[in-house]
Every structure is written in C-alpha cells, then in structure tokens.
Design a protein around this motif. Structure first.
Motif, PDB file in Angstrom:
ATOM      1  N   ASN A  18       0.841  -1.193   0.000  1.00 16.62           N
ATOM      2  CA  ASN A  18       0.000   0.000   0.000  1.00 16.62           C
ATOM      3  C   ASN A  18       0.879   1.248   0.000  1.00 16.62           C
ATOM      4  O   ASN A  18       0.940   1.996   0.947  1.00 16.62           O
ATOM      5  N   LEU A  33      -7.334   7.465  -3.065  1.00 16.72           N
ATOM      6  CA  LEU A  33      -7.933   7.676  -1.748  1.00 16.72           C
ATOM      7  C   LEU A  33      -8.848   6.520  -1.354  1.00 16.72           C
ATOM      8  O   LEU A  33      -8.846   6.077  -0.202  1.00 16.72           O
ATOM      9  N   ILE A  34      -9.633   6.046  -2.306  1.00 14.91           N
ATOM     10  CA  ILE A  34     -10.553   4.942  -2.012  1.00 14.91           C
ATOM     11  C   ILE A  34      -9.776   3.676  -1.694  1.00 14.91           C
ATOM     12  O   ILE A  34     -10.073   2.981  -0.720  1.00 14.91           O
ATOM     13  N   ASP A  36      -6.711   3.428  -0.555  1.00 15.05           N
ATOM     14  CA  ASP A  36      -6.076   3.605   0.755  1.00 15.05           C
ATOM     15  C   ASP A  36      -7.056   3.322   1.883  1.00 15.05           C
ATOM     16  O   ASP A  36      -6.722   2.651   2.860  1.00 15.05           O
ATOM     17  N   SER A  37      -8.273   3.828   1.757  1.00 14.21           N
ATOM     18  CA  SER A  37      -9.294   3.599   2.780  1.00 14.21           C
ATOM     19  C   SER A  37      -9.657   2.116   2.872  1.00 14.21           C
ATOM     20  O   SER A  37      -9.796   1.561   3.968  1.00 14.21           O
ATOM     21  N   GLU A  40      -6.920   0.166   4.652  1.00 17.59           N
ATOM     22  CA  GLU A  40      -6.984   0.360   6.097  1.00 17.59           C
ATOM     23  C   GLU A  40      -8.052  -0.546   6.710  1.00 17.59           C
ATOM     24  O   GLU A  40      -7.824  -1.190   7.733  1.00 17.59           O
ATOM     25  N   ASN A  41      -9.201  -0.621   6.051  1.00 15.24           N
ATOM     26  CA  ASN A  41     -10.285  -1.462   6.567  1.00 15.24           C
ATOM     27  C   ASN A  41      -9.980  -2.948   6.434  1.00 15.24           C
ATOM     28  O   ASN A  41     -10.389  -3.740   7.287  1.00 15.24           O
TER      29      ASN A  41
END
Length: 98
Positions: A18, A33-34, A36-37, A40-41
């Motif tokens: 990542n 951005l999506i 990366d989010s 994280e999840n």
C-alpha cells in the motif's frame, strides 16, 4: 493480542503493497484515496480474524465509472475475489475475500 498467521500475512502484505508507487500515473487521486481507505479497513478486518470485507458504495455521486475502476483495481492489481455484489438500494456494496 493473538493474531493468526493468515491475518498477520495479510497485514504485512498490506503494509508492503500500500504505497504510492503501486499506482500508475493514469490512475486518479480519487481511486488512490478509495484504495487507501479500503486497505486500512482490510487491515482492521484481518486483525480481527476476518477473511472478508464488505465495501459499501454510496450512490449520491452516481460515479459508476469510478466504482468500476476500484473493483477492477481490487481484482486485477491486488488479487482479491469479489464474493458477492449487492447493487440495489441507495447504496450498493461488494464483498471481497482473501
């Protein structure tokens, strides 16, 4: 904290993969951005011992092209399987599995 081998390997993979270098110049900032989010999840889910994650798409922007780009990236670049699709309603979602 007790972390099983599958969760640990998934978290290490996320940390290793990542990075900004993984994206080509053609991919949008919104996609980055999506992703990366989502990463994280996925890390949080793996640490909890889960092997899947439901990703919910809000439909207020009606950006089907971006949704498809994210799905394609998850499948072809990151190797996830989309197990289920729930496209109906005000929000759609997919379930990815590792």
């Amino acid at each position: 904290m007790n972390i099983n081998a599958t969760a640990a390997s998934r978290v290490v993979w996320i940390m290793d993969n990542n990075r900004a270098e993984q994206f080509s110049e053609n991919e949008s900032g919104a996609l980055r951005l999506i992703i990366d989010s989502i990463m994280e999840n996925i890390g949080k889910a793996a640490l909890c011992g889960h092997n899947h994650l439901e990703i919910i798409w809000t439909r207020n922007d009606n950006n089907e092209q971006l949704t498809q780009e994210v799905e394609d990236y998850l499948i072809y670049e990151m190797g996830y399987n989309i197990e289920e699709r729930f496209p109906d309603g005000p929000n759609g979602s997919i379930v990815i599995k590792w």
